[in-house]
Design a protein around this motif. Structure first.
Motif, PDB file in Angstrom:
ATOM      1  N   ASP A   1       0.800  -1.078   0.053  1.00 57.82           N
ATOM      2  CA  ASP A   1       0.020  -0.085   0.019  1.00 57.82           C
ATOM      3  C   ASP A   1       0.612   1.419   0.084  1.00 57.82           C
ATOM      4  O   ASP A   1       0.346   2.385  -0.137  1.00 57.82           O
ATOM      5  CB  ASP A   1      -1.006   0.008   0.998  1.00 57.82           C
ATOM      6  CG  ASP A   1      -0.210  -0.015   2.447  1.00 57.82           C
ATOM      7  OD1 ASP A   1       1.012  -0.167   2.541  1.00 57.82           O
ATOM      8  OD2 ASP A   1      -0.984  -0.213   3.663  1.00 57.82           O
ATOM      9  N   GLU A   2       2.228   1.040  -0.131  1.00 54.23           N
ATOM     10  CA  GLU A   2       3.146   2.026   0.029  1.00 54.23           C
ATOM     11  C   GLU A   2       3.151   2.711  -1.411  1.00 54.23           C
ATOM     12  O   GLU A   2       3.543   4.009  -1.483  1.00 54.23           O
ATOM     13  CB  GLU A   2       4.377   1.894   0.734  1.00 54.23           C
ATOM     14  CG  GLU A   2       4.531   1.705   1.980  1.00 54.23           C
ATOM     15  CD  GLU A   2       5.649   1.459   2.547  1.00 54.23           C
ATOM     16  OE1 GLU A   2       6.996   1.994   2.359  1.00 54.23           O
ATOM     17  OE2 GLU A   2       5.985   0.355   3.220  1.00 54.23           O
ATOM     18  N   VAL A   3       3.270   2.129  -2.415  1.00 60.18           N
ATOM     19  CA  VAL A   3       3.742   2.605  -3.799  1.00 60.18           C
ATOM     20  C   VAL A   3       2.703   2.128  -4.526  1.00 60.18           C
ATOM     21  O   VAL A   3       2.402   0.755  -4.774  1.00 60.18           O
ATOM     22  CB  VAL A   3       5.203   1.974  -4.101  1.00 60.18           C
ATOM     23  CG1 VAL A   3       5.308   2.361  -5.617  1.00 60.18           C
ATOM     24  CG2 VAL A   3       6.266   2.177  -3.108  1.00 60.18           C
ATOM     25  N   ALA A   4       2.008   3.229  -5.281  1.00 57.78           N
ATOM     26  CA  ALA A   4       0.971   2.654  -6.406  1.00 57.78           C
ATOM     27  C   ALA A   4       1.823   2.027  -7.503  1.00 57.78           C
ATOM     28  O   ALA A   4       2.803   2.216  -7.998  1.00 57.78           O
ATOM     29  CB  ALA A   4       0.518   4.047  -6.909  1.00 57.78           C
ATOM     30  N   ASN A   5       1.124   1.009  -8.094  1.00 54.17           N
ATOM     31  CA  ASN A   5       1.398   0.219  -9.142  1.00 54.17           C
ATOM     32  C   ASN A   5       2.694  -0.609  -9.098  1.00 54.17           C
ATOM     33  O   ASN A   5       3.342  -0.924  -9.981  1.00 54.17           O
ATOM     34  CB  ASN A   5       1.849   1.192 -10.481  1.00 54.17           C
ATOM     35  CG  ASN A   5       0.659   1.950 -10.947  1.00 54.17           C
ATOM     36  OD1 ASN A   5      -0.641   1.465 -10.965  1.00 54.17           O
ATOM     37  ND2 ASN A   5       0.758   3.225 -11.214  1.00 54.17           N
TER      38      ASN A   5
ATOM     39  N   LYS B   1      11.415   2.043  -0.135  1.00 55.50           N
ATOM     40  CA  LYS B   1      12.645   1.796   0.213  1.00 55.50           C
ATOM     41  C   LYS B   1      12.546   0.642   1.489  1.00 55.50           C
ATOM     42  O   LYS B   1      11.639   0.405   1.920  1.00 55.50           O
ATOM     43  CB  LYS B   1      13.228   2.997   0.609  1.00 55.50           C
ATOM     44  CG  LYS B   1      12.406   3.611   1.927  1.00 55.50           C
ATOM     45  CD  LYS B   1      12.992   4.934   2.255  1.00 55.50           C
ATOM     46  CE  LYS B   1      11.845   5.708   3.290  1.00 55.50           C
ATOM     47  NZ  LYS B   1      12.206   7.091   3.561  1.00 55.50           N
ATOM     48  N   GLN B   2      13.851  -0.032   1.572  1.00 59.84           N
ATOM     49  CA  GLN B   2      13.710  -0.966   2.598  1.00 59.84           C
ATOM     50  C   GLN B   2      13.639  -0.700   3.884  1.00 59.84           C
ATOM     51  O   GLN B   2      12.738  -1.080   4.670  1.00 59.84           O
ATOM     52  CB  GLN B   2      15.002  -1.986   2.330  1.00 59.84           C
ATOM     53  CG  GLN B   2      15.009  -3.090   3.459  1.00 59.84           C
ATOM     54  CD  GLN B   2      16.190  -4.330   3.136  1.00 59.84           C
ATOM     55  OE1 GLN B   2      17.000  -3.843   2.311  1.00 59.84           O
ATOM     56  NE2 GLN B   2      16.165  -5.300   3.772  1.00 59.84           N
ATOM     57  N   GLU B   3      14.434   0.250   4.524  1.00 62.48           N
ATOM     58  CA  GLU B   3      14.819   0.608   5.833  1.00 62.48           C
ATOM     59  C   GLU B   3      13.902   1.777   6.016  1.00 62.48           C
ATOM     60  O   GLU B   3      13.990   2.841   5.395  1.00 62.48           O
ATOM     61  CB  GLU B   3      16.194   0.482   6.296  1.00 62.48           C
ATOM     62  CG  GLU B   3      16.646  -0.750   5.922  1.00 62.48           C
ATOM     63  CD  GLU B   3      18.262  -0.824   6.553  1.00 62.48           C
ATOM     64  OE1 GLU B   3      18.616  -0.095   7.808  1.00 62.48           O
ATOM     65  OE2 GLU B   3      18.901  -1.324   6.015  1.00 62.48           O
ATOM     66  N   SER B   4      13.551   1.883   7.343  1.00 55.57           N
ATOM     67  CA  SER B   4      12.860   3.154   7.894  1.00 55.57           C
ATOM     68  C   SER B   4      14.088   4.389   8.198  1.00 55.57           C
ATOM     69  O   SER B   4      15.244   3.810   8.994  1.00 55.57           O
ATOM     70  CB  SER B   4      12.014   3.020   8.820  1.00 55.57           C
ATOM     71  OG  SER B   4      10.966   2.195   8.661  1.00 55.57           O
ATOM     72  N   THR B   5      13.822   5.366   8.034  1.00 56.24           N
ATOM     73  CA  THR B   5      14.961   6.292   8.470  1.00 56.24           C
ATOM     74  C   THR B   5      14.427   6.921   9.904  1.00 56.24           C
ATOM     75  O   THR B   5      13.222   6.513  10.341  1.00 56.24           O
ATOM     76  CB  THR B   5      15.242   7.778   7.477  1.00 56.24           C
ATOM     77  OG1 THR B   5      13.991   8.279   7.463  1.00 56.24           O
ATOM     78  CG2 THR B   5      15.502   7.063   6.269  1.00 56.24           C
TER      79      THR B   5
END
Length: 181
Positions: free
Chosen positions: A10-14, A131-135
């Motif tokens: 749900d973070e990135v469309a398409n 992106k993989q990790e949270s900042t």
């Protein structure tokens, strides 16, 4: 049998990935195939959750066992096979790839085909993965967001019926800090 999984977020469309893997593969093999398909490193703790009809998380299959309560069933990716928990088309999994913010991929078993694949393979890639990790900024924004539900809850610090006036203040009057020096 070959399982064909569709992976979304749900973070990135398409964004989507389609992975084919043998039904008797381990969850660790599936974990690695997912991470490879999105070019993530394999140095983070990840977990799968089986899901009910409405994506409600049920059983956890973990990369490493961190539960030291012998009364709880623990399933490790390395020793747990997909076909133990995924049996029918439409079955769902959630793959947590960021434990801090519980960021996840949503996985659905799209198709079961006869045959075998030599190794898990991503047969379709659409869109760019998140992106993989949270900042640190991501974490702070999440914590301070008005939409964030506190994991602590209103009763975290104790009983909701707690009354600080009930403390026996007189019991502390005999305390001398010099006694501990």
């Amino acid at each position: 049998m070959i399982y064909k999984f569709v992976i979304t977020t749900d973070e990135v469309a398409n964004f989507s990935r389609v992975i084919e893997i043998n039904s008797d593969a381990t969850f660790l093999e599936f974990n690695n195939a997912i991470l490879d398909s999105v070019n993530y490193t394999k140095d983070q703790i990840t977990s799968f959750f089986t899901c009910g009809r409405h994506w409600d998380m049920e059983t956890e299959i973990t990369l490493t066992d961190m539960d030291n309560n012998p009364e709880n069933d623990s399933y490790l990716m390395e020793t747990t096979f997909l076909d133990e928990f995924v049996k029918d088309e439409g079955d769902k999994l959630i793959f947590i790839f960021d434990q801090i913010l519980e960021r996840a991929f949503y996985i659905k078993l799209e198709e079961i085909k006869s045959g075998e694949v030599d190794q898990p393979v991503c047969i379709q890639k659409t869109g760019k993965a998140p992106k993989q990790e949270s900042t640190e900024d991501d974490i702070m924004n999440h914590i301070t967001s008005p939409n964030t539900v506190s994991v602590l809850g209103e009763d975290f610090y104790g009983d909701s019926e707690f009354d600080s006036d009930e403390l026996d203040a007189e019991g502390f009057s005999d305390f001398d800090s010099n006694d501990i020096l």
